[in-house]
Design a protein around this motif. Structure first.
Motif, PDB file in Angstrom:
ATOM      1  N   VAL A 367      25.399 146.437 -81.015  1.00 14.51           N
ATOM      2  CA  VAL A 367      26.747 146.340 -80.455  1.00 14.51           C
ATOM      3  C   VAL A 367      27.348 144.967 -80.750  1.00 14.51           C
ATOM      4  O   VAL A 367      28.516 144.854 -81.158  1.00 14.51           O
ATOM      5  CB  VAL A 367      26.724 146.605 -78.936  1.00 14.51           C
ATOM      6  N   ASN A 368      26.563 143.923 -80.530  1.00  7.71           N
ATOM      7  CA  ASN A 368      27.069 142.570 -80.782  1.00  7.71           C
ATOM      8  C   ASN A 368      27.472 142.390 -82.245  1.00  7.71           C
ATOM      9  O   ASN A 368      28.488 141.758 -82.558  1.00  7.71           O
ATOM     10  CB  ASN A 368      26.020 141.535 -80.385  1.00  7.71           C
ATOM     11  N   SER A 369      26.671 142.949 -83.152  1.00  2.00           N
ATOM     12  CA  SER A 369      27.008 142.858 -84.573  1.00  2.00           C
ATOM     13  C   SER A 369      28.303 143.607 -84.864  1.00  2.00           C
ATOM     14  O   SER A 369      29.151 143.135 -85.637  1.00  2.00           O
ATOM     15  CB  SER A 369      25.875 143.441 -85.422  1.00  2.00           C
ATOM     16  N   PHE A 370      28.471 144.753 -84.225  1.00  2.39           N
ATOM     17  CA  PHE A 370      29.686 145.546 -84.430  1.00  2.39           C
ATOM     18  C   PHE A 370      30.911 144.791 -83.923  1.00  2.39           C
ATOM     19  O   PHE A 370      31.938 144.696 -84.615  1.00  2.39           O
ATOM     20  CB  PHE A 370      29.549 146.885 -83.713  1.00  2.39           C
ATOM     21  N   LEU A 371      30.810 144.237 -82.716  1.00  3.04           N
ATOM     22  CA  LEU A 371      31.948 143.519 -82.134  1.00  3.04           C
ATOM     23  C   LEU A 371      32.264 142.247 -82.899  1.00  3.04           C
ATOM     24  O   LEU A 371      33.406 141.792 -82.921  1.00  3.04           O
ATOM     25  CB  LEU A 371      31.660 143.196 -80.664  1.00  3.04           C
TER      26      LEU A 371
END
Length: 468
Positions: A367-371
């Motif tokens: 998720v952090n990579s996506f955001l």
């Protein structure tokens, strides 16, 4: 086992003092097992006893100059209070030994009638030699239980290995009338009587600490199965020790940390994370950095959830358009499903909470990579994917109890911080709109000194708080 139903019993506290985080590991594991079974659609009835009459209680009451009942009530209330703060849900029934003396006496009479118990001067004992399978749970040979080694020597016993069922009253001790005179129940018989009263003659799961496997649970099996002729428990769940300095955490070692003391310094979610960071059958080592590391992990989790929620709120009224799925979006959709599969696979593998936590934090990284890609034009698909990610993540964290929005002081403060940060971000955005970079940078730098980092992108500003 009845279809869709689970009858579960957990040996609870002996209420003569506050309980420590080593004790809490057993109670917490039972809480997580129950949550997971319910998550899978089972109807779970959990019974956890309260031992409110015992040698330890009587001795502590005499030392303190108070009544044993008064002492046990005080520490039972403290147990429920500390458990609630730790996020441990109450059992469906919390039977107390002193409230089940009639059931205990009835079970004792059954054992006498079957020749498995005998009376000597007002005391009752269990004949171990009447139960050929004694030791089957702990894989001990009954011959290995030597007099004076693992059991106390008592000349009244027919066999030094026989264990107490009922103790004759001593001056000043709590006691009840029985066919054998006034006295009080032994520790082992209490659990058998209470478990069978509330869950029936055969339990699905019986849980307790590793130290209870022998002789407590072994004795429960012997007396229960001889009395009923049925299997006492289908599955046994023994939680390994919490260790510190290479030794088991315990009051005898004076190396324990009370739950209420730990809760003053650490969030309940961090304590829970630490206590289930290893599969329950594996010993867990506590040191100075253990809870700090768990606190950092919980902060990472909370920051991810906050960013997901902020993204949704920030773009709640943003016009969106249909869009083709990007590779990042496809990857995130797949990672949501992978998290659920890996979480279930770990928990289905003998409740491997370590693996379940690993699945959650692997997803947090995704998720952090996506955001971090800073999508400038949120599509319907992006908003749907992130909304689903938030729901699935909070759902699985709720099963472990490592993230929960509760209406307590801590959650109220967290909510207040979120509102204040939203106000600060709005003020800063107004400054940026005016091209007042001095004020904008001052707000950013001042927050950084408070361990709050701002992340600016074309889609807006998010914030993340770090441990000091």
């Amino acid at each position: 086992m009845r279809a869709g139903k689970v009858q579960m019993y957990t040996c609870g506290p002996t209420v003569y003092d506050y309980f420590h985080i080593g004790n809490a590991r057993t109670f917490l594991v039972s809480d997580v097992v129950r949550r997971y079974l319910e998550f899978q659609g089972y109807q779970v009835k959990l019974v956890q006893n309260i031992t409110d009459i015992d040698d330890k209680i009587i001795n502590r009451a005499n030392e303190s100059g108070v009544d044993a009942k008064q002492l046990s009530q005080k520490y039972a209330a403290a147990y429920f209070e500390d458990s609630r703060h730790l996020g441990i849900r109450p059992a469906d029934v919390h039977p107390r030994a002193t409230e089940h003396v009639p059931e205990i006496i009835e079970l004792l009479q059954t054992l006498i009638d079957k020749g498995a118990a005998y009376e000597r001067g007002g005391d009752l004992y269990y004949r171990i030699n009447r139960f050929p399978n004694y030791g089957k749970l702990s894989n001990r040979d009954v011959k290995d239980v030597r007099a004076g080694a693992r059991v106390a020597v008592n000349e009244r016993k027919e066999d030094p290995r026989d264990f107490d069922l009922w103790k004759m009253a001593k001056p000043g001790e709590p006691s009840w009338e029985s066919p054998w005179g006034r006295g009080r129940p032994g520790w082992h018989i209490e659990c058998s009587a209470m478990a069978m009263k509330h869950l029936g003659e055969t339990l699905d799961i019986h849980a307790g600490g590793q130290d209870l496997q022998f002789p407590h649970h072994e004795n429960e099996i012997a007396q229960s199965e001889l009395a009923t002729g049925k299997q006492f428990a289908r599955y046994w769940l023994h939680v390994a020790f919490l260790r510190t300095g290479g030794k088991r955490m315990g009051k005898s070692e004076q190396n324990f940390i009370l739950v209420r003391d730990a809760l003053r310094d650490y969030a309940p979610e961090a304590i829970r994370h630490f206590l289930i960071s290893a599969q329950y059958r594996h010993p867990l080592d506590f040191n100075d950095t253990s809870l700090k590391e768990s606190s950092s992990a919980i902060r990472r989790l909370e920051n991810c959830l906050i960013e997901l929620r902020q993204y949704q709120e920030h773009h709640a009224n943003t016009p969106v358009a249909e869009a083709e799925r990007s590779e990042d979006e496809i990857a995130l959709i797949e990672s949501v499903d992978a998290m659920r599969r890996e979480f279930n696979a770990a928990m289905n593998d003998d409740f491997n909470t370590a693996g379940a936590i690993g699945a959650i934090f692997k997803f947090v990284g995704n998720v952090n990579s996506f955001l971090a890609e800073n999508h400038t034009h949120p599509s319907i698909l992006v908003k749907t994917v992130l909304g689903n990610a938030y729901r699935k993540l909070t759902e699985l964290c709720g099963v472990l109890g490592i993230y929960a929005q509760k209406s307590d002081a801590r959650s109220d403060n967290a909510l207040l911080i979120e509102h204040l940060m939203q106000l600060i971000l709005e003020v800063r955005q107004e400054a940026r709109n005016r091209k007042d970079w001095e004020i904008s940078d001052k707000i950013r730098d001042s927050l950084k000194q408070l361990n709050i980092e701002l992340k600016d992108s074309r889609s807006g500003t998010t914030w993340q708080q770090y441990d000091a």
